[in-house]
Scaffold this active site. Structure first.
Site, PDB file in Angstrom:
ATOM      1  N   ASP A  45       0.849  -1.175   0.000  1.00 43.98           N
ATOM      2  CA  ASP A  45       0.000   0.000   0.000  1.00 43.98           C
ATOM      3  C   ASP A  45       0.895   1.240   0.000  1.00 43.98           C
ATOM      4  O   ASP A  45       1.859   1.317   0.780  1.00 43.98           O
ATOM      5  CB  ASP A  45      -0.898  -0.017   1.246  1.00 43.98           C
ATOM      6  CG  ASP A  45      -1.985   1.029   1.169  1.00 43.98           C
ATOM      7  OD1 ASP A  45      -3.066   0.721   0.643  1.00 43.98           O
ATOM      8  OD2 ASP A  45      -1.757   2.159   1.636  1.00 43.98           O
ATOM      9  N   GLU A 101      -4.958   2.647  -3.865  1.00 46.19           N
ATOM     10  CA  GLU A 101      -3.489   2.699  -3.856  1.00 46.19           C
ATOM     11  C   GLU A 101      -2.872   1.399  -3.350  1.00 46.19           C
ATOM     12  O   GLU A 101      -1.692   1.350  -2.986  1.00 46.19           O
ATOM     13  CB  GLU A 101      -3.004   3.869  -2.999  1.00 46.19           C
ATOM     14  CG  GLU A 101      -3.316   3.772  -1.513  1.00 46.19           C
ATOM     15  CD  GLU A 101      -4.669   4.339  -1.130  1.00 46.19           C
ATOM     16  OE1 GLU A 101      -4.851   4.661   0.051  1.00 46.19           O
ATOM     17  OE2 GLU A 101      -5.551   4.454  -2.011  1.00 46.19           O
TER      18      GLU A 101
END
Length: 339
Positions: free
Chosen positions: A213, A256
């Protein structure tokens, strides 16, 4: 189809189905068409591509089958898109013509309306009879009804077009959901991830999973705008794709967050790969064109998991995600577990 062709097709199908079962290929219409063509050897390039995929990856994954189908079989899609374009063009031309006609009739109505009012004023001055005056009024009413009918017909056409556009939008949305590639980054998407993981589970093929992430991603959007955020996502996706080798596959998991699947790799091997990838992401610099500055503070946190025998996919994902969350809580830009 004559009897000889029928017998030949039946024999081909008898070869196709066991081959699909052997490689654990999902029995979808597209896959039937793909592997039927493979068995008949009608397309040497297709056979070479499938053989290469099996030799390199040890399998022909669902996403690989979809890609090969699009490349070698689905020429009809191009024709369908051309037909769609033609239909849209025809619809827009029809609306344009209807609008032109309605505007023309509106102008005519305006002209007749002005003419009628002038005649009524003249009637007042010259003292026309009641019958003549009522005749003028009837003409105005008639013109009013005509323009109402024209406007109503155009409104109906617009409503119909709106319904068609809504249906096309829904169809486009469904086709986008069916796609395996992420539109922003070009790497595989969550749908492809789910399908490929299901394939691993079916084939009982061991693997390790890397979840990562981008750290403090919201800051890029808040400080530099969403376009900069998109550039950061694309840059990280490129690094992931460049890092893939020996059957590895990268996916955009959502937002993301990304996933990297490493078939037949241990946790220690996955950790080594993730650590190298972490350092490479640190080196990413993205240009902020508005300010003319380079943004080079990009990092990512990683969580790893190695699939245990018979372990469901959801448990592997959950374990990797838990380590990812721990990595963020411990300061970000790190790989967990350590051992």
């Amino acid at each position: 189809m004559n009897n000889d062709n029928f017998v030949k097709s039946t024999e081909t199908l008898k070869e196709t189905v066991p081959l699909m079962i052997k490689h654990k290929v999902p029995t979808t219409p597209a896959n039937y068409a793909l592997w039927y063509t493979y068995v008949t050897q009608q397309s040497p390039r297709l056979n070479q591509a499938i053989d290469g995929e099996i030799a390199e990856q040890g399998q022909c994954s669902p996403t690989a089958c979809d890609k090969l189908y699009q490349q070698h079989i689905a020429s009809k899609t191009v024709k369908d898109m051309a037909q769609l374009k033609q239909s849209l063009t025809a619809m827009m031309q029809e609306l344009s013509h209807s609008m032109t006609d309605t505007l023309s009739e509106t102008e005519s109505f305006q002209h007749n309306l002005n003419k009628g009012f002038n005649q009524l004023e003249l009637a007042e001055k010259e003292g026309l009879s009641l019958e003549e005056t009522m005749g003028l009024v009837r003409n105005l009413v008639k013109e009013s009804r005509n323009i109402q009918l024209s406007a109503g017909a155009f409104r109906t056409q617009l409503n119909s077009a709106q319904q068609e556009i809504a249906a096309l939008r829904a169809a486009l949305h469904e086709s986008q959901k069916e796609a395996n590639e992420d539109a922003l980054t070009g790497i595989l998407n969550r749908r492809a991830f789910d399908r490929d993981m299901e394939s691993f589970q079916l084939k009982k093929q061991p693997y390790s999973l890397i979840m990562l992430d981008i750290d403090r991603f919201k800051r890029f959007n808040d400080d530099f705008g969403h376009q900069m955020g998109d550039q950061v996502i694309k840059a990280v996706a490129r690094r992931l794709k460049e890092s893939c080798r020996e059957q590895m596959q990268a996916y955009r998991f959502g937002g993301e967050e990304f996933a990297l699947v490493l078939p037949n790799r241990s946790l220690a091997s996955a950790r080594q790969h993730a650590e190298t990838l972490r350092r490479n992401i640190e080196k990413i610099a993205v240009m902020d064109r508005k300010k003319g500055e380079r943004v080079n503070s990009i990092t990512a946190s990683f969580g790893l998991a190695e699939q245990q025998p018979q372990e469901p996919v959801i448990d592997v994902i959950r374990r990797a995600d838990e380590f990812l969350n721990q990595a963020k809580k411990l300061g970000r830009n790190r790989v967990l577990p350590v051992n």
